[in-house]
Write a protein that holds these residues in place. Structure first.
Motif, PDB file in Angstrom:
ATOM      1  N   ASP A   9       0.846  -1.193   0.000  1.00  0.00           N
ATOM      2  CA  ASP A   9       0.000   0.000   0.000  1.00  0.00           C
ATOM      3  C   ASP A   9       0.889   1.255   0.000  1.00  0.00           C
ATOM      4  O   ASP A   9       1.547   1.559   0.993  1.00  0.00           O
ATOM      5  CB  ASP A   9      -0.906  -0.018   1.242  1.00  0.00           C
ATOM      6  CG  ASP A   9      -1.852   1.175   1.292  1.00  0.00           C
ATOM      7  OD1 ASP A   9      -1.837   2.017   0.357  1.00  0.00           O
ATOM      8  OD2 ASP A   9      -2.606   1.269   2.284  1.00  0.00           O
ATOM      9  N   TYR A  10       0.889   1.979  -1.100  1.00  0.00           N
ATOM     10  CA  TYR A  10       1.715   3.183  -1.215  1.00  0.00           C
ATOM     11  C   TYR A  10       1.283   4.285  -0.244  1.00  0.00           C
ATOM     12  O   TYR A  10       2.048   5.215   0.019  1.00  0.00           O
ATOM     13  CB  TYR A  10       1.677   3.725  -2.643  1.00  0.00           C
ATOM     14  CG  TYR A  10       2.435   2.884  -3.652  1.00  0.00           C
ATOM     15  CD1 TYR A  10       3.818   2.949  -3.738  1.00  0.00           C
ATOM     16  CD2 TYR A  10       1.758   2.032  -4.518  1.00  0.00           C
ATOM     17  CE1 TYR A  10       4.517   2.183  -4.666  1.00  0.00           C
ATOM     18  CE2 TYR A  10       2.454   1.261  -5.452  1.00  0.00           C
ATOM     19  CZ  TYR A  10       3.825   1.338  -5.517  1.00  0.00           C
ATOM     20  OH  TYR A  10       4.510   0.574  -6.428  1.00  0.00           O
ATOM     21  N   ASP A  11       0.069   4.192   0.278  1.00  0.00           N
ATOM     22  CA  ASP A  11      -0.418   5.203   1.217  1.00  0.00           C
ATOM     23  C   ASP A  11      -0.159   4.821   2.675  1.00  0.00           C
ATOM     24  O   ASP A  11      -0.491   5.591   3.582  1.00  0.00           O
ATOM     25  CB  ASP A  11      -1.931   5.411   1.020  1.00  0.00           C
ATOM     26  CG  ASP A  11      -2.256   6.023  -0.330  1.00  0.00           C
ATOM     27  OD1 ASP A  11      -1.467   6.880  -0.779  1.00  0.00           O
ATOM     28  OD2 ASP A  11      -3.268   5.642  -0.936  1.00  0.00           O
ATOM     29  N   ASN A  12       0.445   3.664   2.891  1.00  0.00           N
ATOM     30  CA  ASN A  12       0.754   3.197   4.242  1.00  0.00           C
ATOM     31  C   ASN A  12       2.184   3.632   4.588  1.00  0.00           C
ATOM     32  O   ASN A  12       3.144   3.208   3.946  1.00  0.00           O
ATOM     33  CB  ASN A  12       0.622   1.672   4.302  1.00  0.00           C
ATOM     34  CG  ASN A  12       0.813   1.108   5.697  1.00  0.00           C
ATOM     35  OD1 ASN A  12       1.820   1.366   6.354  1.00  0.00           O
ATOM     36  ND2 ASN A  12      -0.144   0.301   6.133  1.00  0.00           N
ATOM     37  N   GLU A  13       2.338   4.466   5.613  1.00  0.00           N
ATOM     38  CA  GLU A  13       3.654   5.008   5.947  1.00  0.00           C
ATOM     39  C   GLU A  13       4.642   3.908   6.337  1.00  0.00           C
ATOM     40  O   GLU A  13       5.834   3.999   6.016  1.00  0.00           O
ATOM     41  CB  GLU A  13       3.529   6.030   7.086  1.00  0.00           C
ATOM     42  CG  GLU A  13       2.827   7.328   6.676  1.00  0.00           C
ATOM     43  CD  GLU A  13       2.814   8.347   7.792  1.00  0.00           C
ATOM     44  OE1 GLU A  13       3.516   8.144   8.804  1.00  0.00           O
ATOM     45  OE2 GLU A  13       2.102   9.371   7.658  1.00  0.00           O
ATOM     46  N   LYS A  44       5.306  -2.612  -8.429  1.00  0.00           N
ATOM     47  CA  LYS A  44       4.458  -3.798  -8.398  1.00  0.00           C
ATOM     48  C   LYS A  44       4.487  -4.519  -9.756  1.00  0.00           C
ATOM     49  O   LYS A  44       4.920  -3.957 -10.764  1.00  0.00           O
ATOM     50  CB  LYS A  44       3.026  -3.406  -8.034  1.00  0.00           C
ATOM     51  CG  LYS A  44       2.866  -2.873  -6.618  1.00  0.00           C
ATOM     52  CD  LYS A  44       1.394  -2.633  -6.297  1.00  0.00           C
ATOM     53  CE  LYS A  44       1.193  -2.133  -4.885  1.00  0.00           C
ATOM     54  NZ  LYS A  44      -0.242  -1.980  -4.543  1.00  0.00           N
ATOM     55  N   PRO A  45       3.991  -5.769  -9.790  1.00  0.00           N
ATOM     56  CA  PRO A  45       4.078  -6.563 -11.030  1.00  0.00           C
ATOM     57  C   PRO A  45       3.439  -5.911 -12.253  1.00  0.00           C
ATOM     58  O   PRO A  45       3.985  -6.016 -13.356  1.00  0.00           O
ATOM     59  CB  PRO A  45       3.343  -7.857 -10.650  1.00  0.00           C
ATOM     60  CG  PRO A  45       3.522  -7.963  -9.174  1.00  0.00           C
ATOM     61  CD  PRO A  45       3.491  -6.568  -8.657  1.00  0.00           C
ATOM     62  N   ASP A  46       2.290  -5.238 -12.085  1.00  0.00           N
ATOM     63  CA  ASP A  46       1.652  -4.641 -13.259  1.00  0.00           C
ATOM     64  C   ASP A  46       2.517  -3.542 -13.860  1.00  0.00           C
ATOM     65  O   ASP A  46       2.635  -3.422 -15.098  1.00  0.00           O
ATOM     66  CB  ASP A  46       0.254  -4.114 -12.935  1.00  0.00           C
ATOM     67  CG  ASP A  46       0.240  -3.134 -11.755  1.00  0.00           C
ATOM     68  OD1 ASP A  46       1.272  -3.013 -11.065  1.00  0.00           O
ATOM     69  OD2 ASP A  46      -0.807  -2.485 -11.526  1.00  0.00           O
ATOM     70  N   ALA A  47       3.166  -2.738 -12.988  1.00  0.00           N
ATOM     71  CA  ALA A  47       4.062  -1.688 -13.488  1.00  0.00           C
ATOM     72  C   ALA A  47       5.313  -2.310 -14.100  1.00  0.00           C
ATOM     73  O   ALA A  47       5.843  -1.807 -15.105  1.00  0.00           O
ATOM     74  CB  ALA A  47       4.441  -0.733 -12.359  1.00  0.00           C
ATOM     75  N   ARG A  48       5.800  -3.401 -13.533  1.00  0.00           N
ATOM     76  CA  ARG A  48       7.010  -4.053 -14.066  1.00  0.00           C
ATOM     77  C   ARG A  48       6.738  -4.643 -15.451  1.00  0.00           C
ATOM     78  O   ARG A  48       7.599  -4.572 -16.343  1.00  0.00           O
ATOM     79  CB  ARG A  48       7.473  -5.137 -13.095  1.00  0.00           C
ATOM     80  CG  ARG A  48       8.838  -5.750 -13.396  1.00  0.00           C
ATOM     81  CD  ARG A  48       9.981  -4.764 -13.199  1.00  0.00           C
ATOM     82  NE  ARG A  48      10.013  -4.192 -11.865  1.00  0.00           N
ATOM     83  CZ  ARG A  48      10.708  -4.704 -10.848  1.00  0.00           C
ATOM     84  NH1 ARG A  48      11.420  -5.811 -11.015  1.00  0.00           N
ATOM     85  NH2 ARG A  48      10.709  -4.097  -9.668  1.00  0.00           N
ATOM     86  N   GLU A  98       7.532 -10.917   5.853  1.00  0.00           N
ATOM     87  CA  GLU A  98       6.600 -11.488   6.824  1.00  0.00           C
ATOM     88  C   GLU A  98       5.219 -10.837   6.729  1.00  0.00           C
ATOM     89  O   GLU A  98       4.198 -11.488   6.974  1.00  0.00           O
ATOM     90  CB  GLU A  98       7.166 -11.334   8.234  1.00  0.00           C
ATOM     91  CG  GLU A  98       8.386 -12.215   8.492  1.00  0.00           C
ATOM     92  CD  GLU A  98       8.994 -12.003   9.866  1.00  0.00           C
ATOM     93  OE1 GLU A  98       9.426 -12.997  10.464  1.00  0.00           O
ATOM     94  OE2 GLU A  98       9.022 -10.844  10.343  1.00  0.00           O
ATOM     95  N   LEU A  99       5.174  -9.561   6.344  1.00  0.00           N
ATOM     96  CA  LEU A  99       3.896  -8.870   6.162  1.00  0.00           C
ATOM     97  C   LEU A  99       3.211  -9.250   4.854  1.00  0.00           C
ATOM     98  O   LEU A  99       2.036  -8.910   4.645  1.00  0.00           O
ATOM     99  CB  LEU A  99       4.108  -7.355   6.194  1.00  0.00           C
ATOM    100  CG  LEU A  99       4.473  -6.733   7.546  1.00  0.00           C
ATOM    101  CD1 LEU A  99       4.832  -5.261   7.381  1.00  0.00           C
ATOM    102  CD2 LEU A  99       3.319  -6.889   8.537  1.00  0.00           C
ATOM    103  N   GLY A 100       3.944  -9.918   3.953  1.00  0.00           N
ATOM    104  CA  GLY A 100       3.372 -10.322   2.676  1.00  0.00           C
ATOM    105  C   GLY A 100       3.257  -9.213   1.657  1.00  0.00           C
ATOM    106  O   GLY A 100       2.464  -9.303   0.710  1.00  0.00           O
ATOM    107  N   ILE A 101       4.083  -8.147   1.804  1.00  0.00           N
ATOM    108  CA  ILE A 101       3.978  -7.002   0.895  1.00  0.00           C
ATOM    109  C   ILE A 101       5.164  -6.901  -0.054  1.00  0.00           C
ATOM    110  O   ILE A 101       5.233  -5.989  -0.878  1.00  0.00           O
ATOM    111  CB  ILE A 101       3.839  -5.686   1.683  1.00  0.00           C
ATOM    112  CG1 ILE A 101       5.049  -5.457   2.598  1.00  0.00           C
ATOM    113  CG2 ILE A 101       2.539  -5.680   2.483  1.00  0.00           C
ATOM    114  CD1 ILE A 101       5.065  -4.092   3.287  1.00  0.00           C
TER     115      ILE A 101
END
Length: 362
Positions: free
Chosen positions: A202-206, A226-230, A319-322
């Motif tokens: 989440d780009y809006d999550n600090e 992210k994959p879509d941008a890549r 670990e956060l899966g991000i």
């Protein structure tokens, strides 16, 4: 330069991003190439101590050693690419050449490795000189910027090319990908094993953004996306994307442990003493002592702390899966590739880059 001088210059490339709660660094005119060269000049010996000759992460099988798991997923990657005996293959961003030497051993392919770091070239030659003649005859190491590959790597002369955790050192991946598409024959495979923000990021999550900056600064990376941008970067490079998936998640579904275990607890005694959380603490304490008594060069501890910034951030994000360092993209050079038209595409991409080895480091 001394380590302290290199660190000072490196930090300037990441101004604003070197502390928690910082800001994204500004656009880099070299597509992060000069920063990458300084980064690997600083950290190659640390990586070789902590990770061996392969500067990448991989899922870990519970009953295997760290090195065996690393080699297994290297084999999985090249089998997915379809590499075979006598193929001519390029490893772009080769590190000290460990994975490409195992590709030779596993497949019988002829490998050309490219790195911008002169120190890594020297280490690769020193290691290879002690190996069987079979490996020596099938490996070639070139110093070069993968935004502008060495002149001897001619268009459409390679059967395949890959980036093994090296692609994300560029701010815009389209440029090195277009270089790969240039040298690979029509229909050949260009693959990436890449650091990638997972769709859950989440780009809006600090907190997420802090971990992203920590990985980029401590890992010599730029503009993780992210994959879509890549995929769009592959397409801008003139490549056709065939597959895109998280090899790390795929491995967990098969019964392997997450790749981040190497950074947290370790999987065996060597990894517990070097790459794990407490192993890295031990390394930092050792380097601090060696600096105090004058054995280690000033700046050695700061280099270890910079790497810890990345190690902590990557493990936490995993670990956060991000985040994953094992996102695989398989692409193909179009069957109707036109070398002249592709040269124009490259010229357009390079028009916004101050090529490091042509312009000189800044």
């Amino acid at each position: 330069m001394s380590s302290e001088d290199i660190l000072a210059r490196y930090d300037r490339y990441y101004a604003g991003a070197t502390d928690w709660g910082g800001a994204q660094p500004a656009h880099d005119d070299n597509n992060n190439a000069a920063a990458t060269e300084r980064y690997f000049t600083l950290i190659t010996d640390f990586f070789e101590y902590g990770w061996g000759d392969a500067f990448h992460m991989a899922p870990l099988r519970p009953d295997w050693s760290f090195k065996r798991s690393m080699a297994y997923w290297e084999q999985n990657f090249v089998l997915t690419m379809g590499l075979k005996r006598d193929m001519r293959v390029a490893d772009l961003g080769m590190g000290i050449g460990g994975p490409m030497r195992r590709v030779v051993e596993f497949t019988g392919a002829n490998m050309t490795g490219v790195t911008i770091c002169e120190h890594q070239i020297k280490r690769a030659h020193a290691i290879t000189a002690k190996l069987p003649q079979y490996i020596q005859d099938r490996t070639e190491y070139l110093r070069g910027d993968y935004n502008d590959l060495p002149a001897q790597m001619l268009p459409s002369t390679y059967d395949a090319a890959y980036f093994m955790e090296s692609l994300s050192h560029s701010e815009d991946r389209a440029s090195p990908l277009a270089q790969a598409a240039k040298i690979v024959k029509p229909g050949g495979i260009v693959a990436g094993w890449q650091w990638m923000l997972r769709p859950e990021f989440d780009y809006d999550n600090e907190r997420h953004m802090d971990l992203k900056r920590g990985m980029e600064y401590g890992g010599g990376l730029r503009n993780l996306n992210k994959p879509d941008a890549r995929i769009k970067e592959y397409e801008r490079a003139g490549l056709e994307v065939l597959d895109s998936y998280d090899m790390g998640t795929d491995a967990i579904e098969r019964g392997h442990l997450g790749w981040w275990v190497a950074l947290t607890t370790g999987i065996d005694l060597p990894s517990r003493l070097t790459s794990s959380h407490w192993g890295r603490k031990l390394t930092m304490a050792t380097t601090k002592l060696l600096e105090i008594i004058g054995v280690a060069e000033p700046g050695t501890l700061r280099t270890a702390l910079m790497l810890e910034h990345c190690g902590f951030s990557a493990a936490t994000a995993g670990e956060l899966g991000i985040f994953t360092p094992a996102w695989v993209t398989i692409s193909r050079v179009p069957l109707d590739k036109n070398d002249k038209a592709h040269a124009k595409r490259i010229a357009d991409l390079q028009s916004n880059i101050a090529l490091t080895l042509k312009e000189g480091s800044k």
